[in-house]
Design a protein around this motif. Structure first.
Motif, short mmCIF file in Angstrom:
data_model
loop_
_atom_site.label_atom_id
_atom_site.label_comp_id
_atom_site.label_asym_id
_atom_site.label_seq_id
_atom_site.Cartn_x
_atom_site.Cartn_y
_atom_site.Cartn_z
N LEU A 1 0.83 -1.19 0.00
CA LEU A 1 0.00 0.00 0.00
C LEU A 1 0.87 1.25 0.00
O LEU A 1 0.57 2.24 -0.70
N SER A 2 1.96 1.22 0.75
CA SER A 2 2.87 2.37 0.81
C SER A 2 3.57 2.60 -0.53
O SER A 2 3.82 3.74 -0.91
N VAL A 3 3.87 1.52 -1.25
CA VAL A 3 4.45 1.66 -2.59
C VAL A 3 3.47 2.40 -3.50
O VAL A 3 3.87 3.28 -4.28
N ILE A 4 2.18 2.06 -3.41
CA ILE A 4 1.17 2.74 -4.23
C ILE A 4 1.20 4.25 -3.96
O ILE A 4 1.23 5.07 -4.89
N PHE A 5 1.21 4.63 -2.68
CA PHE A 5 1.19 6.06 -2.36
C PHE A 5 2.52 6.73 -2.67
O PHE A 5 2.55 7.91 -3.03
N SER A 6 3.61 5.99 -2.60
CA SER A 6 4.89 6.58 -2.99
C SER A 6 4.91 6.89 -4.48
O SER A 6 5.49 7.90 -4.92
N ARG A 7 4.26 6.06 -5.27
CA ARG A 7 4.19 6.31 -6.72
C ARG A 7 3.35 7.54 -7.02
O ARG A 7 3.64 8.28 -7.96
N ILE A 8 2.30 7.75 -6.24
CA ILE A 8 1.48 8.95 -6.42
C ILE A 8 2.31 10.19 -6.14
O ILE A 8 2.30 11.15 -6.92
N VAL A 9 3.05 10.18 -5.04
CA VAL A 9 3.88 11.33 -4.67
C VAL A 9 4.97 11.55 -5.71
O VAL A 9 5.19 12.68 -6.17
N ASP A 10 5.67 10.48 -6.08
CA ASP A 10 6.80 10.64 -6.99
C ASP A 10 6.38 11.03 -8.40
O ASP A 10 7.17 11.61 -9.15
#
Length: 408
Positions: free
Chosen positions: A220-229
């Protein structure tokens, strides 16, 4: 080992961060979710479906991280490029089993009703997607009135506009249910910030206990990191690079496996607060003006604001939001000193700077091996980063560069 929190609480709290992208129009996802849930109640749908539609409303713009894209979406009724964020959102969730049921409705949530019929989209999927389109467009029409709390006097005009698109953009039965739900003042007053926050809090209180394992939390954190990046070409893949370096340094520092896993997750989420920074500031290659620097410097506190609300996230929220604190107390936003900063937070500080320095950016090449070694040593000598962690980095520089750049 599971985090002692509820899966839905984590999802909804992290999803609330998506509303930061609006900058001057914070709250879009919550409002869409509330309207979808209220329409679902008018439709007589069961509680599970109403809950699903609320969550879908909160997550529907998971493919949006750019303030420019958000501006187009709220100022143009049918923006031709809207499909791009629908596809991005779909791709982010399609392979994550706990949220995969939302992928297809998100893919179609800007597809007009008439086209859903032409494409023979299954009826349940079509209705879910179209309800989100309808409530999304209601909120776009109301966007200019939210800040002034003047939506109510314009409600009838918005209702008329939705009615005028019945059978083309929106399913006639959904239009009927929306008109029924929105006839009351309470429907519109629920969309005001204080009421919307209370609505979200009430939804969180109804969450069923579903412990979140570290692996699902990492995904789940990878998903949100992709949104930020994805927000800026200047920071593409930065969060994942920081996470890998932090994990490496944590292991080399002798931290146990669970702490290292939490540190990895904190690295993925450390820049979540940047969603509230306008694209023009993040993408500026020149020196920032004082006001722009002030805005940038708020992002780590925004990260704290989001993460500290999640039960069981005490360590993750601290380590993620302290990544601009310096040992001498001159960092931001809390001005903590070295002895107030836990080891994982000091690791995060080093990992964040190191990854940024070795990564290629559109306006400069990343530092080479000897250049970054000199740079990091100087920071340690000036007491801007922890000297012991800098020494560990120095002794394992090649491995750290591989982790920072994601090279095999």
């Amino acid at each position: 080992m599971p985090i002692q929190t509820d899966f839905r609480q984590v999802v909804l709290t992290l999803s609330d961060a998506l509303d930061l992208v609006g900058v001057d129009d914070v709250g879009h996802g919550k409002r869409v979710g509330i309207m979808a849930a209220e329409c679902a109640a008018c439709m007589g749908l069961d509680e599970d479906e109403r809950t699903f539609l609320f969550d879908l409303g909160l997550l529907h713009d998971i493919g949006v991280s750019s303030t420019r894209v958000h501006w187009h979406l709220v100022t143009e009724f049918d923006w031709p490029e809207a499909w791009r964020h629908c596809r991005t959102g779909h791709d982010l969730l399609a392979d994550f089993a706990p949220l995969a049921a939302m992928a297809e409705p998100i893919l179609h949530h800007h597809t007009p009703w008439s086209r859903l019929h032409e494409e023979d989209v299954p009826s349940e999927l079509a209705l879910r997607a179209n309800l989100i389109l309808l409530t999304d467009r209601v909120d776009a029409m109301a966007a200019t009135f939210h800040a002034e709390k003047t939506v109510l006097p314009h409600a009838e005009r918005i209702r008329d506009q939705i009615r005028s698109h019945s059978g083309t953009y929106f399913a006639p039965e959904l239009v009927g249910h929306f008109l029924d739900a929105s006839r009351t003042e309470a429907f519109w007053l629920r969309l005001e910030p204080r009421a919307a926050d209370s609505y979200l809090k009430a939804e969180l209180s109804k969450s069923r206990h579903q412990p979140l394992g570290l692996e699902d939390l990492r995904k789940l954190s990878v998903i949100f990191s992709r949104i930020v990046d994805a927000k800026s070409p200047f920071t593409a893949e930065h969060s994942q690079g920081v996470s890998r370096v932090a994990l490496l340094l944590g292991r080399l520092s002798g931290l146990d496996d669970e702490t290292c896993s939490l540190l990895e997750i904190a690295g993925l989420l450390h820049d979540l607060g940047k969603l509230r920074v306008a694209d023009e500031i993040l993408d500026k290659p020149d020196r920032l003006e004082p006001l722009e620097r002030f805005v940038i410097n708020t992002h780590s506190f925004e990260t704290y604001q989001i993460l500290h609300r999640i039960p069981g996230f005490d360590d993750i929220s601290a380590w993620a939001s302290y990544h601009h604190e310096e040992p001498d107390g001159s960092g931001y936003p809390f001005h903590l000193r070295g002895d107030e900063l836990p080891l994982p937070a000091r690791i995060m500080r080093v990992a964040d700077i190191f990854q940024a320095m070795v990564q290629n950016r559109p306006y400069r090449r990343g530092l080479k091996r000897d250049q970054v070694r000199t740079f990091m040593r100087e920071l340690a000598e000036d007491n801007r980063i922890d000297g012991d962690i800098a020494s560990i980095l120095d002794a394992n520089l090649d491995e750290a560069m591989t982790a920072a750049l994601g090279e095999a």
